[in-house]
Design a protein around this motif. Structure first.
Motif, PDB file in Angstrom:
ATOM      1  N   GLU A  64      32.840 -38.905  69.091  1.00 36.71           N
ATOM      2  CA  GLU A  64      32.164 -37.614  69.282  1.00 36.71           C
ATOM      3  C   GLU A  64      32.788 -36.838  70.433  1.00 36.71           C
ATOM      4  O   GLU A  64      32.961 -35.629  70.356  1.00 36.71           O
ATOM      5  CB  GLU A  64      30.676 -37.822  69.544  1.00 36.71           C
ATOM      6  N   LYS A  65      33.134 -37.538  71.509  1.00 34.69           N
ATOM      7  CA  LYS A  65      33.756 -36.867  72.649  1.00 34.69           C
ATOM      8  C   LYS A  65      35.122 -36.316  72.268  1.00 34.69           C
ATOM      9  O   LYS A  65      35.494 -35.221  72.685  1.00 34.69           O
ATOM     10  CB  LYS A  65      33.868 -37.815  73.837  1.00 34.69           C
ATOM     11  N   ILE A  66      35.873 -37.057  71.482  1.00 35.53           N
ATOM     12  CA  ILE A  66      37.173 -36.565  71.024  1.00 35.53           C
ATOM     13  C   ILE A  66      36.976 -35.316  70.178  1.00 35.53           C
ATOM     14  O   ILE A  66      37.682 -34.321  70.341  1.00 35.53           O
ATOM     15  CB  ILE A  66      37.930 -37.647  70.236  1.00 35.53           C
ATOM     16  N   ASP A  67      36.020 -35.337  69.264  1.00 30.97           N
ATOM     17  CA  ASP A  67      35.753 -34.180  68.422  1.00 30.97           C
ATOM     18  C   ASP A  67      35.376 -32.968  69.260  1.00 30.97           C
ATOM     19  O   ASP A  67      35.763 -31.844  68.950  1.00 30.97           O
ATOM     20  CB  ASP A  67      34.627 -34.471  67.422  1.00 30.97           C
ATOM     21  N   ASP A  68      34.618 -33.180  70.330  1.00 31.94           N
ATOM     22  CA  ASP A  68      34.211 -32.075  71.194  1.00 31.94           C
ATOM     23  C   ASP A  68      35.416 -31.431  71.886  1.00 31.94           C
ATOM     24  O   ASP A  68      35.401 -30.244  72.191  1.00 31.94           O
ATOM     25  CB  ASP A  68      33.218 -32.547  72.253  1.00 31.94           C
ATOM     26  N   LEU A  69      36.464 -32.220  72.137  1.00 29.19           N
ATOM     27  CA  LEU A  69      37.627 -31.698  72.841  1.00 29.19           C
ATOM     28  C   LEU A  69      38.616 -31.005  71.921  1.00 29.19           C
ATOM     29  O   LEU A  69      39.470 -30.257  72.386  1.00 29.19           O
ATOM     30  CB  LEU A  69      38.361 -32.832  73.577  1.00 29.19           C
ATOM     31  N   LEU A  70      38.527 -31.273  70.637  1.00 27.50           N
ATOM     32  CA  LEU A  70      39.483 -30.663  69.717  1.00 27.50           C
ATOM     33  C   LEU A  70      39.219 -29.171  69.598  1.00 27.50           C
ATOM     34  O   LEU A  70      38.089 -28.726  69.528  1.00 27.50           O
ATOM     35  CB  LEU A  70      39.403 -31.318  68.340  1.00 27.50           C
ATOM     36  N   SER A  71      40.282 -28.439  69.555  1.00 28.63           N
ATOM     37  CA  SER A  71      40.167 -26.993  69.411  1.00 28.63           C
ATOM     38  C   SER A  71      39.748 -26.649  67.986  1.00 28.63           C
ATOM     39  O   SER A  71      40.204 -27.272  67.032  1.00 28.63           O
ATOM     40  CB  SER A  71      41.525 -26.349  69.714  1.00 28.63           C
ATOM     41  N   PRO A  72      38.923 -25.619  67.853  1.00 25.30           N
ATOM     42  CA  PRO A  72      38.599 -25.176  66.487  1.00 25.30           C
ATOM     43  C   PRO A  72      39.803 -24.536  65.812  1.00 25.30           C
ATOM     44  O   PRO A  72      39.796 -24.279  64.633  1.00 25.30           O
ATOM     45  CB  PRO A  72      37.476 -24.173  66.697  1.00 25.30           C
ATOM     46  N   LEU A  73      40.846 -24.284  66.589  1.00 25.34           N
ATOM     47  CA  LEU A  73      42.060 -23.689  66.053  1.00 25.34           C
ATOM     48  C   LEU A  73      43.136 -24.753  65.903  1.00 25.34           C
ATOM     49  O   LEU A  73      44.137 -24.745  66.604  1.00 25.34           O
ATOM     50  CB  LEU A  73      42.556 -22.561  66.968  1.00 25.34           C
ATOM     51  N   ALA A  74      42.927 -25.680  65.018  1.00 24.81           N
ATOM     52  CA  ALA A  74      43.913 -26.718  64.768  1.00 24.81           C
ATOM     53  C   ALA A  74      44.777 -26.286  63.587  1.00 24.81           C
ATOM     54  O   ALA A  74      44.276 -25.809  62.581  1.00 24.81           O
ATOM     55  CB  ALA A  74      43.216 -28.035  64.473  1.00 24.81           C
ATOM     56  N   PHE A  75      46.096 -26.424  63.728  1.00 23.55           N
ATOM     57  CA  PHE A  75      47.026 -25.991  62.702  1.00 23.55           C
ATOM     58  C   PHE A  75      47.824 -27.165  62.157  1.00 23.55           C
ATOM     59  O   PHE A  75      48.133 -28.096  62.887  1.00 23.55           O
ATOM     60  CB  PHE A  75      48.040 -24.994  63.289  1.00 23.55           C
ATOM     61  N   ASN A  76      48.209 -27.074  60.877  1.00 21.13           N
ATOM     62  CA  ASN A  76      49.204 -28.008  60.382  1.00 21.13           C
ATOM     63  C   ASN A  76      50.567 -27.457  60.810  1.00 21.13           C
ATOM     64  O   ASN A  76      50.660 -26.374  61.400  1.00 21.13           O
ATOM     65  CB  ASN A  76      49.086 -28.219  58.865  1.00 21.13           C
TER      66      ASN A  76
ATOM     67  N   ASP B  35      53.130 -26.111  59.242  1.00 17.02           N
ATOM     68  CA  ASP B  35      53.520 -24.805  58.688  1.00 17.02           C
ATOM     69  C   ASP B  35      52.734 -23.672  59.336  1.00 17.02           C
ATOM     70  O   ASP B  35      53.287 -22.620  59.658  1.00 17.02           O
ATOM     71  CB  ASP B  35      53.328 -24.785  57.169  1.00 17.02           C
ATOM     72  N   GLU B  36      51.451 -23.879  59.530  1.00 17.07           N
ATOM     73  CA  GLU B  36      50.620 -22.864  60.182  1.00 17.07           C
ATOM     74  C   GLU B  36      51.050 -22.666  61.634  1.00 17.07           C
ATOM     75  O   GLU B  36      51.102 -21.529  62.125  1.00 17.07           O
ATOM     76  CB  GLU B  36      49.150 -23.265  60.126  1.00 17.07           C
ATOM     77  N   ALA B  37      51.365 -23.753  62.316  1.00 13.95           N
ATOM     78  CA  ALA B  37      51.811 -23.659  63.708  1.00 13.95           C
ATOM     79  C   ALA B  37      53.113 -22.874  63.793  1.00 13.95           C
ATOM     80  O   ALA B  37      53.275 -22.010  64.661  1.00 13.95           O
ATOM     81  CB  ALA B  37      51.976 -25.045  64.309  1.00 13.95           C
ATOM     82  N   ASN B  38      54.042 -23.164  62.900  1.00 18.04           N
ATOM     83  CA  ASN B  38      55.310 -22.433  62.902  1.00 18.04           C
ATOM     84  C   ASN B  38      55.100 -20.953  62.604  1.00 18.04           C
ATOM     85  O   ASN B  38      55.752 -20.094  63.206  1.00 18.04           O
ATOM     86  CB  ASN B  38      56.287 -23.048  61.897  1.00 18.04           C
ATOM     87  N   ALA B  39      54.194 -20.630  61.694  1.00 21.52           N
ATOM     88  CA  ALA B  39      53.893 -19.231  61.392  1.00 21.52           C
ATOM     89  C   ALA B  39      53.303 -18.538  62.616  1.00 21.52           C
ATOM     90  O   ALA B  39      53.657 -17.385  62.919  1.00 21.52           O
ATOM     91  CB  ALA B  39      52.933 -19.143  60.202  1.00 21.52           C
ATOM     92  N   GLU B  40      52.413 -19.225  63.345  1.00 25.19           N
ATOM     93  CA  GLU B  40      51.837 -18.654  64.569  1.00 25.19           C
ATOM     94  C   GLU B  40      52.912 -18.424  65.623  1.00 25.19           C
ATOM     95  O   GLU B  40      52.889 -17.416  66.337  1.00 25.19           O
ATOM     96  CB  GLU B  40      50.735 -19.561  65.116  1.00 25.19           C
ATOM     97  N   ILE B  41      53.847 -19.343  65.726  1.00 28.44           N
ATOM     98  CA  ILE B  41      54.950 -19.181  66.683  1.00 28.44           C
ATOM     99  C   ILE B  41      55.802 -17.979  66.303  1.00 28.44           C
ATOM    100  O   ILE B  41      56.186 -17.179  67.163  1.00 28.44           O
ATOM    101  CB  ILE B  41      55.797 -20.470  66.756  1.00 28.44           C
ATOM    102  N   ASP B  42      56.080 -17.824  65.015  1.00 29.84           N
ATOM    103  CA  ASP B  42      56.858 -16.664  64.553  1.00 29.84           C
ATOM    104  C   ASP B  42      56.157 -15.360  64.904  1.00 29.84           C
ATOM    105  O   ASP B  42      56.792 -14.404  65.376  1.00 29.84           O
ATOM    106  CB  ASP B  42      57.097 -16.745  63.042  1.00 29.84           C
ATOM    107  N   ILE B  43      54.853 -15.313  64.688  1.00 28.04           N
ATOM    108  CA  ILE B  43      54.079 -14.109  65.027  1.00 28.04           C
ATOM    109  C   ILE B  43      54.146 -13.843  66.529  1.00 28.04           C
ATOM    110  O   ILE B  43      54.360 -12.704  66.963  1.00 28.04           O
ATOM    111  CB  ILE B  43      52.613 -14.260  64.553  1.00 28.04           C
TER     112      ILE B  43
END
Length: 66
Positions: A16-28, A30-38
């Motif tokens: 539960e503590k790990i889940d609380d620390l995870l960002s709601p903005l988690a990317f795979n 491909d999504e991470a690379n697209a965000e970097i490109d933007i």
């Protein structure tokens, strides 16, 4: 049986503590690379925030995690 339940509770609490620390903005990847490109495109267009503002953002974020 008490020991087994105790172990399960510890694991549950830890997860539960790990889940609380995870960002709601988690990317795979491909999504991470697209965000970097933007972000790189916006940077080349002069958009974005200053380094000091980014440091301030992360300091405030770290305080919320405590």
């Amino acid at each position: 049986m008490e020991l087994q339940q105790w172990k399960q509770n510890i694991i549950h609490d830890y997860l539960e503590k790990i889940d609380d620390l995870l960002s709601p903005l988690a990317f795979n990847i491909d999504e991470a690379n697209a965000e970097i490109d933007i972000a790189e495109k916006e940077l080349s267009e002069g958009k974005g925030i200053k380094e000091t503002e980014m440091h301030q953002f992360f300091e405030e974020w770290k305080k919320k995690l405590k």
